[in-house]
Design a protein around this motif. Structure first.
Motif, PDB file in Angstrom:
ATOM      1  N   LEU A 112       0.830  -1.202   0.000  1.00  0.00           N
ATOM      2  CA  LEU A 112       0.000   0.000   0.000  1.00  0.00           C
ATOM      3  C   LEU A 112       0.863   1.250   0.000  1.00  0.00           C
ATOM      4  CD1 LEU A 112      -2.513  -1.048   2.792  1.00  0.00           C
ATOM      5  CD2 LEU A 112      -3.026  -0.872   0.349  1.00  0.00           C
ATOM      6  N   SER A 113       0.286   2.344  -0.420  1.00  0.00           N
ATOM      7  CA  SER A 113       0.936   3.645  -0.303  1.00  0.00           C
ATOM      8  C   SER A 113       0.077   4.518   0.602  1.00  0.00           C
ATOM      9  CB  SER A 113       1.079   4.304  -1.680  1.00  0.00           C
ATOM     10  OG  SER A 113      -0.188   4.688  -2.168  1.00  0.00           O
ATOM     11  N   VAL A 114       0.648   5.628   1.063  1.00  0.00           N
ATOM     12  CA  VAL A 114      -0.109   6.553   1.901  1.00  0.00           C
ATOM     13  C   VAL A 114      -1.353   7.033   1.150  1.00  0.00           C
ATOM     14  CG1 VAL A 114      -0.045   8.803   3.044  1.00  0.00           C
ATOM     15  CG2 VAL A 114       1.901   7.266   3.221  1.00  0.00           C
ATOM     16  N   ASP A 115      -1.207   7.285  -0.153  1.00  0.00           N
ATOM     17  CA  ASP A 115      -2.338   7.763  -0.950  1.00  0.00           C
ATOM     18  C   ASP A 115      -3.480   6.756  -1.002  1.00  0.00           C
ATOM     19  OD1 ASP A 115      -1.189  10.193  -1.506  1.00  0.00           O
ATOM     20  OD2 ASP A 115      -0.235   9.489  -3.350  1.00  0.00           O
ATOM     21  N   GLN A 116      -3.176   5.465  -0.905  1.00  0.00           N
ATOM     22  CA  GLN A 116      -4.229   4.459  -0.924  1.00  0.00           C
ATOM     23  C   GLN A 116      -4.973   4.376   0.402  1.00  0.00           C
ATOM     24  OE1 GLN A 116      -1.428   1.420  -2.322  1.00  0.00           O
ATOM     25  NE2 GLN A 116      -3.011   0.864  -3.809  1.00  0.00           N
ATOM     26  N   VAL A 117      -4.317   4.748   1.483  1.00  0.00           N
ATOM     27  CA  VAL A 117      -4.948   4.680   2.805  1.00  0.00           C
ATOM     28  C   VAL A 117      -5.731   5.946   3.101  1.00  0.00           C
ATOM     29  CG1 VAL A 117      -4.504   4.516   5.278  1.00  0.00           C
ATOM     30  CG2 VAL A 117      -3.236   3.074   3.689  1.00  0.00           C
ATOM     31  N   LYS A 118      -5.166   7.096   2.801  1.00  0.00           N
ATOM     32  CA  LYS A 118      -5.750   8.344   3.271  1.00  0.00           C
ATOM     33  C   LYS A 118      -7.050   8.780   2.623  1.00  0.00           C
ATOM     34  CE  LYS A 118      -3.090  11.613   0.534  1.00  0.00           C
ATOM     35  NZ  LYS A 118      -2.158  12.689   0.536  1.00  0.00           N
ATOM     36  N   PRO A 119      -7.258   8.661   1.298  1.00  0.00           N
ATOM     37  CA  PRO A 119      -8.451   9.299   0.749  1.00  0.00           C
ATOM     38  C   PRO A 119      -9.736   8.513   0.916  1.00  0.00           C
ATOM     39  CG  PRO A 119      -7.167   8.360  -1.016  1.00  0.00           C
ATOM     40  CD  PRO A 119      -6.411   8.119   0.259  1.00  0.00           C
ATOM     41  N   GLY A 120      -9.643   7.240   1.136  1.00  0.00           N
ATOM     42  CA  GLY A 120     -10.835   6.406   1.094  1.00  0.00           C
ATOM     43  C   GLY A 120     -11.585   6.271   2.390  1.00  0.00           C
ATOM     44  N   ARG A 121     -11.648   5.069   2.862  1.00  0.00           N
ATOM     45  CA  ARG A 121     -12.501   4.704   3.989  1.00  0.00           C
ATOM     46  C   ARG A 121     -12.175   5.433   5.277  1.00  0.00           C
ATOM     47  NH1 ARG A 121     -15.252  -0.390   3.220  1.00  0.00           N
ATOM     48  NH2 ARG A 121     -14.678  -1.186   1.194  1.00  0.00           N
ATOM     49  N   VAL A 122     -10.912   5.722   5.508  1.00  0.00           N
ATOM     50  CA  VAL A 122     -10.533   6.332   6.780  1.00  0.00           C
ATOM     51  C   VAL A 122     -11.142   7.722   6.904  1.00  0.00           C
ATOM     52  CG1 VAL A 122      -8.618   7.039   8.228  1.00  0.00           C
ATOM     53  CG2 VAL A 122      -8.438   4.962   6.868  1.00  0.00           C
ATOM     54  N   LYS A 123     -10.964   8.540   5.892  1.00  0.00           N
ATOM     55  CA  LYS A 123     -11.536   9.887   5.941  1.00  0.00           C
ATOM     56  C   LYS A 123     -13.053   9.811   5.994  1.00  0.00           C
ATOM     57  CE  LYS A 123     -11.782  14.308   3.683  1.00  0.00           C
ATOM     58  NZ  LYS A 123     -11.387  15.158   2.597  1.00  0.00           N
ATOM     59  N   LEU A 124     -13.623   8.948   5.199  1.00  0.00           N
ATOM     60  CA  LEU A 124     -15.072   8.794   5.178  1.00  0.00           C
ATOM     61  C   LEU A 124     -15.578   8.353   6.550  1.00  0.00           C
ATOM     62  CD1 LEU A 124     -17.594   8.135   2.904  1.00  0.00           C
ATOM     63  CD2 LEU A 124     -17.179   5.967   4.025  1.00  0.00           C
ATOM     64  N   ALA A 125     -14.917   7.375   7.130  1.00  0.00           N
ATOM     65  CA  ALA A 125     -15.376   6.807   8.399  1.00  0.00           C
ATOM     66  C   ALA A 125     -15.281   7.788   9.559  1.00  0.00           C
ATOM     67  CB  ALA A 125     -14.575   5.547   8.716  1.00  0.00           C
ATOM     68  N   ILE A 126     -14.171   8.508   9.656  1.00  0.00           N
ATOM     69  CA  ILE A 126     -13.963   9.386  10.801  1.00  0.00           C
ATOM     70  C   ILE A 126     -14.500  10.788  10.547  1.00  0.00           C
ATOM     71  CG2 ILE A 126     -12.247  10.433  12.323  1.00  0.00           C
ATOM     72  CD1 ILE A 126     -10.489   7.987  11.787  1.00  0.00           C
ATOM     73  N   GLY A 127     -14.078  11.388   9.462  1.00  0.00           N
ATOM     74  CA  GLY A 127     -14.426  12.783   9.204  1.00  0.00           C
ATOM     75  C   GLY A 127     -15.715  12.973   8.443  1.00  0.00           C
ATOM     76  N   GLY A 128     -16.142  11.945   7.742  1.00  0.00           N
ATOM     77  CA  GLY A 128     -17.337  12.061   6.922  1.00  0.00           C
ATOM     78  C   GLY A 128     -17.031  12.677   5.578  1.00  0.00           C
ATOM     79  N   THR A 129     -17.919  12.457   4.650  1.00  0.00           N
ATOM     80  CA  THR A 129     -17.753  13.034   3.321  1.00  0.00           C
ATOM     81  C   THR A 129     -19.132  13.269   2.718  1.00  0.00           C
ATOM     82  OG1 THR A 129     -16.550  12.811   1.238  1.00  0.00           O
ATOM     83  CG2 THR A 129     -17.601  10.842   2.060  1.00  0.00           C
ATOM     84  N   PRO A 130     -19.305  14.374   2.006  1.00  0.00           N
ATOM     85  CA  PRO A 130     -20.606  14.618   1.374  1.00  0.00           C
ATOM     86  C   PRO A 130     -20.811  13.671   0.198  1.00  0.00           C
ATOM     87  CG  PRO A 130     -19.086  16.423   0.907  1.00  0.00           C
ATOM     88  CD  PRO A 130     -18.391  15.489   1.839  1.00  0.00           C
ATOM     89  N   ILE A 131     -22.008  13.100   0.098  1.00  0.00           N
ATOM     90  CA  ILE A 131     -22.296  12.180  -1.006  1.00  0.00           C
ATOM     91  C   ILE A 131     -23.370  12.728  -1.940  1.00  0.00           C
ATOM     92  CG2 ILE A 131     -21.576  10.115   0.223  1.00  0.00           C
ATOM     93  CD1 ILE A 131     -24.654   9.576   0.590  1.00  0.00           C
ATOM     94  N   ALA A 132     -24.139  13.679  -1.468  1.00  0.00           N
ATOM     95  CA  ALA A 132     -25.211  14.238  -2.292  1.00  0.00           C
ATOM     96  C   ALA A 132     -25.738  15.492  -1.615  1.00  0.00           C
ATOM     97  CB  ALA A 132     -26.340  13.226  -2.462  1.00  0.00           C
ATOM     98  N   ASN A 133     -26.638  16.169  -2.307  1.00  0.00           N
ATOM     99  CA  ASN A 133     -27.337  17.327  -1.753  1.00  0.00           C
ATOM    100  C   ASN A 133     -28.834  17.071  -1.838  1.00  0.00           C
ATOM    101  OD1 ASN A 133     -25.135  19.121  -1.168  1.00  0.00           O
ATOM    102  ND2 ASN A 133     -24.855  19.315  -3.367  1.00  0.00           N
ATOM    103  N   THR A 134     -29.559  17.660  -0.935  1.00  0.00           N
ATOM    104  CA  THR A 134     -31.010  17.594  -0.978  1.00  0.00           C
ATOM    105  C   THR A 134     -31.547  19.027  -0.960  1.00  0.00           C
ATOM    106  OG1 THR A 134     -32.998  16.673   0.045  1.00  0.00           O
ATOM    107  CG2 THR A 134     -31.268  17.386   1.532  1.00  0.00           C
ATOM    108  N   ILE A 135     -32.636  19.231  -1.625  1.00  0.00           N
ATOM    109  CA  ILE A 135     -33.254  20.556  -1.681  1.00  0.00           C
ATOM    110  C   ILE A 135     -34.610  20.464  -1.004  1.00  0.00           C
ATOM    111  CG2 ILE A 135     -34.119  22.374  -3.179  1.00  0.00           C
ATOM    112  CD1 ILE A 135     -32.094  21.352  -5.290  1.00  0.00           C
ATOM    113  N   GLU A 136     -34.792  21.316  -0.021  1.00  0.00           N
ATOM    114  CA  GLU A 136     -36.063  21.394   0.689  1.00  0.00           C
ATOM    115  C   GLU A 136     -36.541  22.838   0.607  1.00  0.00           C
ATOM    116  OE1 GLU A 136     -35.873  19.691   4.597  1.00  0.00           O
ATOM    117  OE2 GLU A 136     -34.705  17.983   3.883  1.00  0.00           O
ATOM    118  N   GLY A 137     -37.512  23.047  -0.240  1.00  0.00           N
ATOM    119  CA  GLY A 137     -37.966  24.417  -0.474  1.00  0.00           C
ATOM    120  C   GLY A 137     -36.870  25.186  -1.171  1.00  0.00           C
TER     121      GLY A 137
END
Length: 112
Positions: A17-42
């Motif tokens: 593995l490389s650092v780039d393979q570890v950092k952008p994926g599941r770890v950031k998503l799992a701990i910090g969260g990541t936006p996946i979509a937007n919703t419009i209400e009014g």
């Protein structure tokens, strides 16, 4: 309190593995969260974010078990390639020697 993840580059190499393979994926998503979509209400727009439930984000044992996909060894836990600990100080999650999971600004490639 923050979460510090110190990546062990020797262990990364052992699993191919490389650092780039570890950092952008599941770890950031799992701990910090990541936006996946937007919703419009009014007239308002809201970002839809995905991340681990707070009980899991606040548990060192659960963070250590975040799965990392390798090409040769299948799935390995994050703890096999990094040391994870909670730290006192500014509240943000970070990867030492790698990247920040909290607010981070980059001017790379912008000419600034």
């Amino acid at each position: 309190m923050g979460t510090e993840i110190d990546v062990n580059r020797d262990q990364l190499g052992r699993y191919g593995l490389s650092v780039d393979q570890v950092k952008p994926g599941r770890v950031k998503l799992a701990i910090g969260g990541t936006p996946i979509a937007n919703t419009i209400e009014g007239r308002q727009r809201f970002s839809i974010n995905v991340r681990l439930a707070q009980d899991y984000r606040n548990s060192l044992e659960e963070i250590r078990r975040i799965p990392i996909q390798t090409a040769a060894y299948g799935v390995v836990p994050l703890s096999s390639v990094a040391e994870i600990k909670f730290t006192e100080g500014p509240k943000h999650d970070q990867f030492r020697k790698c990247y920040a999971l909290g607010p981070c600004y980059s001017t790379f490639g912008t000419g600034i």
